[in-house]
Each structure stands twice: as structure tokens, then as C-alpha cells.
Design a protein around this motif. Structure first.
Motif, PDB file in Angstrom:
ATOM      1  N   TYR A  63       0.832  -1.193   0.000  1.00  0.00           N
ATOM      2  CA  TYR A  63       0.000   0.000   0.000  1.00  0.00           C
ATOM      3  C   TYR A  63       0.872   1.250   0.000  1.00  0.00           C
ATOM      4  O   TYR A  63       1.978   1.255   0.522  1.00  0.00           O
ATOM      5  CB  TYR A  63      -0.902   0.040   1.234  1.00  0.00           C
ATOM      6  CG  TYR A  63      -1.989  -0.991   1.207  1.00  0.00           C
ATOM      7  CD1 TYR A  63      -3.184  -0.741   0.544  1.00  0.00           C
ATOM      8  CD2 TYR A  63      -1.824  -2.221   1.834  1.00  0.00           C
ATOM      9  CE1 TYR A  63      -4.184  -1.700   0.508  1.00  0.00           C
ATOM     10  CE2 TYR A  63      -2.821  -3.173   1.805  1.00  0.00           C
ATOM     11  CZ  TYR A  63      -4.002  -2.904   1.142  1.00  0.00           C
ATOM     12  OH  TYR A  63      -4.993  -3.851   1.103  1.00  0.00           O
ATOM     13  N   CYS A  64       0.324   2.308  -0.576  1.00  0.00           N
ATOM     14  CA  CYS A  64       0.975   3.611  -0.512  1.00  0.00           C
ATOM     15  C   CYS A  64      -0.108   4.693  -0.583  1.00  0.00           C
ATOM     16  O   CYS A  64      -1.259   4.424  -0.922  1.00  0.00           O
ATOM     17  CB  CYS A  64       2.013   3.789  -1.613  1.00  0.00           C
ATOM     18  SG  CYS A  64       1.366   3.654  -3.275  1.00  0.00           S
ATOM     19  N   ILE A  65       0.299   5.899  -0.236  1.00  0.00           N
ATOM     20  CA  ILE A  65      -0.611   7.045  -0.306  1.00  0.00           C
ATOM     21  C   ILE A  65      -0.953   7.321  -1.763  1.00  0.00           C
ATOM     22  O   ILE A  65      -0.079   7.285  -2.628  1.00  0.00           O
ATOM     23  CB  ILE A  65       0.066   8.298   0.310  1.00  0.00           C
ATOM     24  CG1 ILE A  65       0.373   8.089   1.790  1.00  0.00           C
ATOM     25  CG2 ILE A  65      -0.750   9.564   0.069  1.00  0.00           C
ATOM     26  CD1 ILE A  65      -0.804   8.199   2.714  1.00  0.00           C
ATOM     27  N   ASN A  66      -2.214   7.596  -2.033  1.00  0.00           N
ATOM     28  CA  ASN A  66      -2.622   8.078  -3.354  1.00  0.00           C
ATOM     29  C   ASN A  66      -2.346   9.583  -3.346  1.00  0.00           C
ATOM     30  O   ASN A  66      -3.141  10.359  -2.801  1.00  0.00           O
ATOM     31  CB  ASN A  66      -4.098   7.777  -3.600  1.00  0.00           C
ATOM     32  CG  ASN A  66      -4.573   8.245  -4.949  1.00  0.00           C
ATOM     33  OD1 ASN A  66      -4.182   9.299  -5.425  1.00  0.00           O
ATOM     34  ND2 ASN A  66      -5.442   7.469  -5.563  1.00  0.00           N
ATOM     35  N   ARG A  67      -1.208   9.987  -3.857  1.00  0.00           N
ATOM     36  CA  ARG A  67      -0.731  11.370  -3.728  1.00  0.00           C
ATOM     37  C   ARG A  67      -1.695  12.390  -4.330  1.00  0.00           C
ATOM     38  O   ARG A  67      -1.885  13.468  -3.766  1.00  0.00           O
ATOM     39  CB  ARG A  67       0.658  11.520  -4.347  1.00  0.00           C
ATOM     40  CG  ARG A  67       1.729  10.779  -3.574  1.00  0.00           C
ATOM     41  CD  ARG A  67       2.005  11.436  -2.246  1.00  0.00           C
ATOM     42  NE  ARG A  67       2.827  10.567  -1.401  1.00  0.00           N
ATOM     43  CZ  ARG A  67       3.005  10.753  -0.128  1.00  0.00           C
ATOM     44  NH1 ARG A  67       2.444  11.758   0.487  1.00  0.00           N
ATOM     45  NH2 ARG A  67       3.738   9.930   0.577  1.00  0.00           N
ATOM     46  N   GLU A  68      -2.315  12.055  -5.444  1.00  0.00           N
ATOM     47  CA  GLU A  68      -3.257  12.993  -6.060  1.00  0.00           C
ATOM     48  C   GLU A  68      -4.439  13.264  -5.132  1.00  0.00           C
ATOM     49  O   GLU A  68      -4.788  14.412  -4.856  1.00  0.00           O
ATOM     50  CB  GLU A  68      -3.742  12.439  -7.400  1.00  0.00           C
ATOM     51  CG  GLU A  68      -4.687  13.364  -8.130  1.00  0.00           C
ATOM     52  CD  GLU A  68      -5.155  12.798  -9.462  1.00  0.00           C
ATOM     53  OE1 GLU A  68      -6.184  13.293  -9.957  1.00  0.00           O
ATOM     54  OE2 GLU A  68      -4.517  11.883 -10.013  1.00  0.00           O
TER      55      GLU A  68
END
Length: 101
Positions: A82-87
């Protein structure tokens, strides 16, 4: 005069800010986001080692954050990363800052 309904009363931005706020409404989800925001990405198993909750509970919180669009997952069996959805993260910060100003 038309009757005000949810569909025509609240703006898209208000609806989206509320969705983000709901996803942020649990301390475990805040901890998950802080963990992910401090790293490029993180595996589900690593998060389970970091947070004092069951893996199944972690999965439920990850799903809530994913449904809100704040995180994204990459499934490569047997792992899930998982990672942050930067947009969407940037949109959430902007919308929530507008609410809090």
C-alpha cells in the motif's frame, strides 16, 4: 421553488471532503496514513507488525482508506503493498484545510 435535496444542495467538494473526513475518523486509520506518509510504500504484513491490531481489523481499515481514495494497493500474491494516493491526498489536504480555515 425547488425543494433542496442532498443531490442539489451540497457541492461536489463538500461531499468529497466529508468522505475524506469519514475515512479519517478512526485513530487506526490516522496511524496507517502517518506510517504510509513517512515511507514510499508499505506491505500489509509490515503494517500488521507495527500496529497493535489484528490483521483482519487492519484489512478493514485499509479498505476504508482505499474506498475513500486516500491510499492505493498493489496486489502481487502473496503480498499486498500500500501507498498514499498522492493525487487524492493533495485534494484531501486542500478540501479539509478549506473547512478548517
Amino acid at each position: 421553488m425547488p425543494v433542496a435535496t442532498k443531490a442539489n444542495y451540497f457541492t461536489k467538494e463538500q461531499e468529497q471532503a466529508a468522505r475524506f473526513a469519514k475515512a479519517l475518523g478512526h485513530p487506526v486509520r490516522i496511524a496507517i496514513l502517518q506510517l504510509l506518509n513517512s515511507q514510499a510504500c508499505c506491505f500489509h504484513g509490515d503494517m500488521a507488525d507495527e500496529l497493535p491490531i489484528a490483521k483482519s481489523t487492519l484489512s478493514q481499515h485499509l479498505n476504508e482508506l482505499k474506498d475513500a481514495g486516500l491510499i492505493q494497493g498493489n496486489i502481487t500474491p502473496p503480498t499486498v503493498k500500500y501507498c498514499i494516493n498522492r493525487e487524492n491526498w493533495d485534494i484531501a489536504k486542500k478540501l479539509l484545510n478549506e473547512v478548517l480555515e
